[in-house]
Design an enzyme around this catalytic site. Structure first.
Site, short mmCIF file in Angstrom:
data_model
loop_
_atom_site.label_atom_id
_atom_site.label_comp_id
_atom_site.label_asym_id
_atom_site.label_seq_id
_atom_site.Cartn_x
_atom_site.Cartn_y
_atom_site.Cartn_z
N ASP A 10 0.85 -1.19 0.00
CA ASP A 10 0.00 0.00 0.00
C ASP A 10 0.89 1.23 0.00
O ASP A 10 1.70 1.41 0.92
CB ASP A 10 -0.90 -0.03 1.25
N ASP A 113 -3.11 2.33 -6.03
CA ASP A 113 -2.01 2.40 -5.07
C ASP A 113 -1.93 1.18 -4.15
O ASP A 113 -1.24 1.21 -3.13
CB ASP A 113 -2.14 3.68 -4.22
N GLU A 114 -2.62 0.10 -4.50
CA GLU A 114 -2.59 -1.13 -3.70
C GLU A 114 -2.39 -2.33 -4.61
O GLU A 114 -3.03 -2.45 -5.65
CB GLU A 114 -3.90 -1.32 -2.94
#
Length: 422
Positions: A10, A113-114
């Site tokens: 993350d 973003d993960e």
């Protein structure tokens, strides 16, 4: 340690971190946005004025992601707001994902973003999985300039929970034997899939921690929360059987929505917005070689009331004109003439191209001609840019983008020359 090893990576304050790194590395900025009260926020004039990401100093003022910019400025009058640049963020996301693919072929992009990684068996190449996670974290910081949290466990759920522990720039483990000491003491709303409404229902049942949820009677949970109760009970006990999906899962539906730059008070303007949305949906359908058979529209008015209406088509379609005309009919049946601030078109029942259309004695539309026309326009836009062909109806209302929905055009690039970069 379990034989199956899953990572969840993350990016810490992704949009803000990526913006800060770009400004420092490429624009010569002297101030790191991560060190001051700052945020990435939409354009208030375009009515996208919410906080999209915030710095740790901004968090200290109580600023939250999703709140309006005026609310955030009340808490911190000196808050620096940077406009979003999704084109930059997509490039940053691609860069760190490419690094991860050097460690395993099984990488699932969960969001911009993960990322999940299945590292099972990779210890034979890279050694201890926890040490490897630290190596990846440090490599991302060294090569790309931003930090990540990495959760390490035996399944996706526990890996995601672990990555949410103390931030930023950390590696955390949460293996089954650590659940009791690391996860059960947390408030129940920290559990994945437990939102605000579910947490309220659990509180009424006397369930305040994840441990209490794990020990609750699953039948009681099923009675009050139906199948969702069983899911979160399993999650509280660390059970998750989903796998890391390296290939993208096929779309179950296609949709687009947009916040209008002004309150829409007449049907003609609303239908122009619907045309712009139908254009982008049609292009995506044809690009993926699929058609849809369910169309629904959604309206959010000035008072933030939401309403929707849908229909099932006799035949699947990816024709822009057909999607638009059906959406207009649904709009006429739904709209109560309240000023509109947000419109959307959503679709379902995705079918592969190739299904024959049923002929009707009463329908004289030349669908083959419409399909050929759409594909010709797609090719022209693909070669010369999306503005190479524009319907004449949009020329009279320049405030409405002729291809609306998703990430709007003004958010994909930023004119940094007009910004004061310190």
């Amino acid at each position: 340690m379990s034989e199956q090893i899953i990572y969840h990576i993350d990016v810490n304050s992704a949009f803000l971190s990526w913006e800060a790194v770009f400004r420092l590395g490429f624009l010569g900025a002297s101030v790191d946005l991560r060190d001051i009260p700052s945020a990435i926020g939409g354009d208030v004039k375009q009515r996208h004025g919410i906080i999209l990401a915030k710095s740790i100093p901004a968090k200290a003022y109580g600023i939250k992601t999703g709140e309006s910019i005026p609310e955030a400025r009340q808490k911190c009058p000196g808050l620096y707001i940077a406009p979003p640049n999704y084109g930059l963020y997509e490039n940053c996301s691609r860069a760190f994902t490419n690094i991860l693919k050097e460690y395993t072929p099984v990488v699932e992009q969960y969001s911009i973003d993960e990322v999940f990684m299945d590292m099972s068996g990779m210890q034979r190449l890279f050694g201890d999985p926890v040490k490897t996670a630290f190596d990846i974290k440090e490599r991302i910081r060294r090569e790309l300039g931003f930090t990540v949290n990495i959760g390490v466990s035996s399944n996706k759920l526990l890996a995601k929970m672990a990555s949410d522990f103390k931030k930023p720039d950390r590696v955390h483990t949460l293996f089954p034997e650590e659940i009791k000491t690391k996860m059960w003491r947390l408030p129940v709303n920290d559990l994945f899939f437990v939102g605000r409404a579910t947490a309220k229902k659990l509180h009424k049942l006397g369930v305040y921690t994840i441990g209490q949820l794990a020990g609750a009677d699953p039948e009681l949970l099923r009675m009050h929360l139906k199948s969702h109760g069983e899911v979160i009970w399993n999650f509280a006990n660390g059970r998750d059987f989903s796998i890391v999906e390296a290939a993208p899962i096929p779309n179950k539906g296609y949709g687009n929505s947009t916040t209008t730059p002004f309150d829409v008070t007449d049907a003609a303007a609303a239908k122009l917005v619907l045309l712009a949305l139908a254009e982008t949906i049609g292009m995506r359908l044809r690009k993926d070689g699929v058609k849809i058979q369910v169309i629904s529209i959604g309206i959010k008015d000035r008072e933030f009331r939401q309403m929707s209406h849908q229909t099932v088509l006799p035949d699947p379609t990816n024709i822009t004109k057909e999607i638009y005309e059906v959406s207009c009919r649904l709009f006429d049946e739904l709209w109560d003439h309240a000023p509109i601030r947000h419109l959307g078109i959503h679709t379902a029942r995705v079918k592969e191209e190739g299904e024959l259309r049923q002929l009707s004695l009463f329908d004289h539309t030349d669908y083959r001609k419409l399909e050929t026309w759409d594909r010709t326009i797609d090719r022209v836009r693909g070669r010369f840019g999306i503005d190479a062909v524009k319907r004449a109806a949009f020329l009279a209302v320049p405030e409405i983008d002729h291809l609306s929905g998703g990430v709007s055009r003004e958010k994909r690039t930023v004119d940094y020359e007009k910004l004061k970069i310190e």
